[in-house]
Design a protein around this motif. Sequence first.
Motif, PDB file in Angstrom:
ATOM      1  N   TYR A 120      35.512  42.167  40.006  1.00 54.29           N
ATOM      2  CA  TYR A 120      36.788  42.631  39.453  1.00 54.29           C
ATOM      3  C   TYR A 120      36.599  44.042  38.903  1.00 54.29           C
ATOM      4  O   TYR A 120      36.280  44.232  37.722  1.00 54.29           O
ATOM      5  CB  TYR A 120      37.286  41.675  38.357  1.00 54.29           C
ATOM      6  CG  TYR A 120      37.360  40.243  38.829  1.00 54.29           C
ATOM      7  CD1 TYR A 120      38.392  39.826  39.665  1.00 54.29           C
ATOM      8  CD2 TYR A 120      36.383  39.322  38.482  1.00 54.29           C
ATOM      9  CE1 TYR A 120      38.457  38.522  40.126  1.00 54.29           C
ATOM     10  CE2 TYR A 120      36.436  38.020  38.933  1.00 54.29           C
ATOM     11  CZ  TYR A 120      37.473  37.623  39.762  1.00 54.29           C
ATOM     12  OH  TYR A 120      37.523  36.329  40.219  1.00 54.29           O
ATOM     13  N   ALA A 121      36.796  45.029  39.757  1.00 51.85           N
ATOM     14  CA  ALA A 121      36.522  46.431  39.414  1.00 51.85           C
ATOM     15  C   ALA A 121      37.378  46.941  38.261  1.00 51.85           C
ATOM     16  O   ALA A 121      37.000  47.907  37.599  1.00 51.85           O
ATOM     17  CB  ALA A 121      36.727  47.312  40.646  1.00 51.85           C
ATOM     18  N   ASN A 122      38.507  46.288  38.000  1.00 49.66           N
ATOM     19  CA  ASN A 122      39.357  46.751  36.902  1.00 49.66           C
ATOM     20  C   ASN A 122      38.603  46.749  35.576  1.00 49.66           C
ATOM     21  O   ASN A 122      38.821  47.623  34.736  1.00 49.66           O
ATOM     22  CB  ASN A 122      40.635  45.922  36.789  1.00 49.66           C
ATOM     23  CG  ASN A 122      40.377  44.435  36.605  1.00 49.66           C
ATOM     24  OD1 ASN A 122      39.566  43.838  37.305  1.00 49.66           O
ATOM     25  ND2 ASN A 122      41.074  43.831  35.668  1.00 49.66           N
ATOM     26  N   TYR A 123      37.681  45.815  35.369  1.00 44.55           N
ATOM     27  CA  TYR A 123      36.930  45.774  34.117  1.00 44.55           C
ATOM     28  C   TYR A 123      36.011  46.996  33.984  1.00 44.55           C
ATOM     29  O   TYR A 123      35.865  47.544  32.892  1.00 44.55           O
ATOM     30  CB  TYR A 123      36.137  44.476  33.986  1.00 44.55           C
ATOM     31  CG  TYR A 123      37.013  43.277  33.759  1.00 44.55           C
ATOM     32  CD1 TYR A 123      37.727  43.141  32.570  1.00 44.55           C
ATOM     33  CD2 TYR A 123      37.155  42.290  34.710  1.00 44.55           C
ATOM     34  CE1 TYR A 123      38.554  42.048  32.344  1.00 44.55           C
ATOM     35  CE2 TYR A 123      37.971  41.186  34.499  1.00 44.55           C
ATOM     36  CZ  TYR A 123      38.671  41.078  33.322  1.00 44.55           C
ATOM     37  OH  TYR A 123      39.485  39.994  33.106  1.00 44.55           O
ATOM     38  N   ALA A 124      35.414  47.418  35.086  1.00 46.95           N
ATOM     39  CA  ALA A 124      34.590  48.636  35.047  1.00 46.95           C
ATOM     40  C   ALA A 124      35.468  49.836  34.700  1.00 46.95           C
ATOM     41  O   ALA A 124      35.053  50.713  33.933  1.00 46.95           O
ATOM     42  CB  ALA A 124      33.894  48.847  36.389  1.00 46.95           C
ATOM     43  N   GLY A 125      36.688  49.862  35.239  1.00 48.36           N
ATOM     44  CA  GLY A 125      37.622  50.944  34.920  1.00 48.36           C
ATOM     45  C   GLY A 125      38.001  50.940  33.450  1.00 48.36           C
ATOM     46  O   GLY A 125      38.119  51.997  32.825  1.00 48.36           O
ATOM     47  N   TYR A 126      38.190  49.755  32.886  1.00 44.35           N
ATOM     48  CA  TYR A 126      38.500  49.663  31.455  1.00 44.35           C
ATOM     49  C   TYR A 126      37.354  50.232  30.628  1.00 44.35           C
ATOM     50  O   TYR A 126      37.571  50.937  29.642  1.00 44.35           O
ATOM     51  CB  TYR A 126      38.750  48.212  31.029  1.00 44.35           C
ATOM     52  CG  TYR A 126      39.927  47.539  31.672  1.00 44.35           C
ATOM     53  CD1 TYR A 126      41.001  48.262  32.206  1.00 44.35           C
ATOM     54  CD2 TYR A 126      39.972  46.155  31.751  1.00 44.35           C
ATOM     55  CE1 TYR A 126      42.071  47.616  32.788  1.00 44.35           C
ATOM     56  CE2 TYR A 126      41.056  45.505  32.334  1.00 44.35           C
ATOM     57  CZ  TYR A 126      42.099  46.245  32.848  1.00 44.35           C
ATOM     58  OH  TYR A 126      43.159  45.592  33.424  1.00 44.35           O
ATOM     59  N   GLN A 127      36.109  49.917  31.021  1.00 44.85           N
ATOM     60  CA  GLN A 127      34.954  50.405  30.266  1.00 44.85           C
ATOM     61  C   GLN A 127      34.879  51.926  30.293  1.00 44.85           C
ATOM     62  O   GLN A 127      34.519  52.556  29.300  1.00 44.85           O
ATOM     63  CB  GLN A 127      33.661  49.792  30.805  1.00 44.85           C
ATOM     64  CG  GLN A 127      32.418  50.161  30.007  1.00 44.85           C
ATOM     65  CD  GLN A 127      32.492  49.693  28.574  1.00 44.85           C
ATOM     66  OE1 GLN A 127      32.345  48.525  28.290  1.00 44.85           O
ATOM     67  NE2 GLN A 127      32.714  50.603  27.635  1.00 44.85           N
TER      68      GLN A 127
END
Length: 154
Positions: A120-127
């Motif tokens: 779920y790449a969105n979590y990396a984007g959030y970080q």
Amino acid sequence: MPSTRSMKLMESAHRFLQRLTGGKAGWNIAGMPVIELTTTGRKSGERRTTMLTSPARDGDAYVVVASRGGDDRNPAWFLNLRDDPQVEVVIEGHPRVPMLANLADSEQRARLWPLITGRYANYAGYQKKTDREIPLVLLRPLSSAADGQLPGAD
């Protein structure tokens, strides 16, 4: 970063979908189970419920991410369970299960974070949006806690 208002609006829409379908829809988003987490308000002492996705499991624990969409602040639910780790969780509309919450330690986070961001790449984007390290929280059934200790606590 999503505003508090937009986050509440999304959650309201999600709950409406669940009510509209008699609980048959809304328990899975993008391949992630959706859980209903109930904490005790750290200031009010009142029960607070929120819908969260759980992008990973760690044994019998559901893992939730305190991302708040990459905001610089931790979500209120995280602050609540940090102060009182005894929570209740509803999974797929089943009855509430008492659980204990604990913050993933550095070893757990080092193992789980790449698995979560790989799927779920969105979590990396959030970080990337924030300087704070986004916490991972493990929610384990109370029945699996030994000696009254928080699971995973050293």
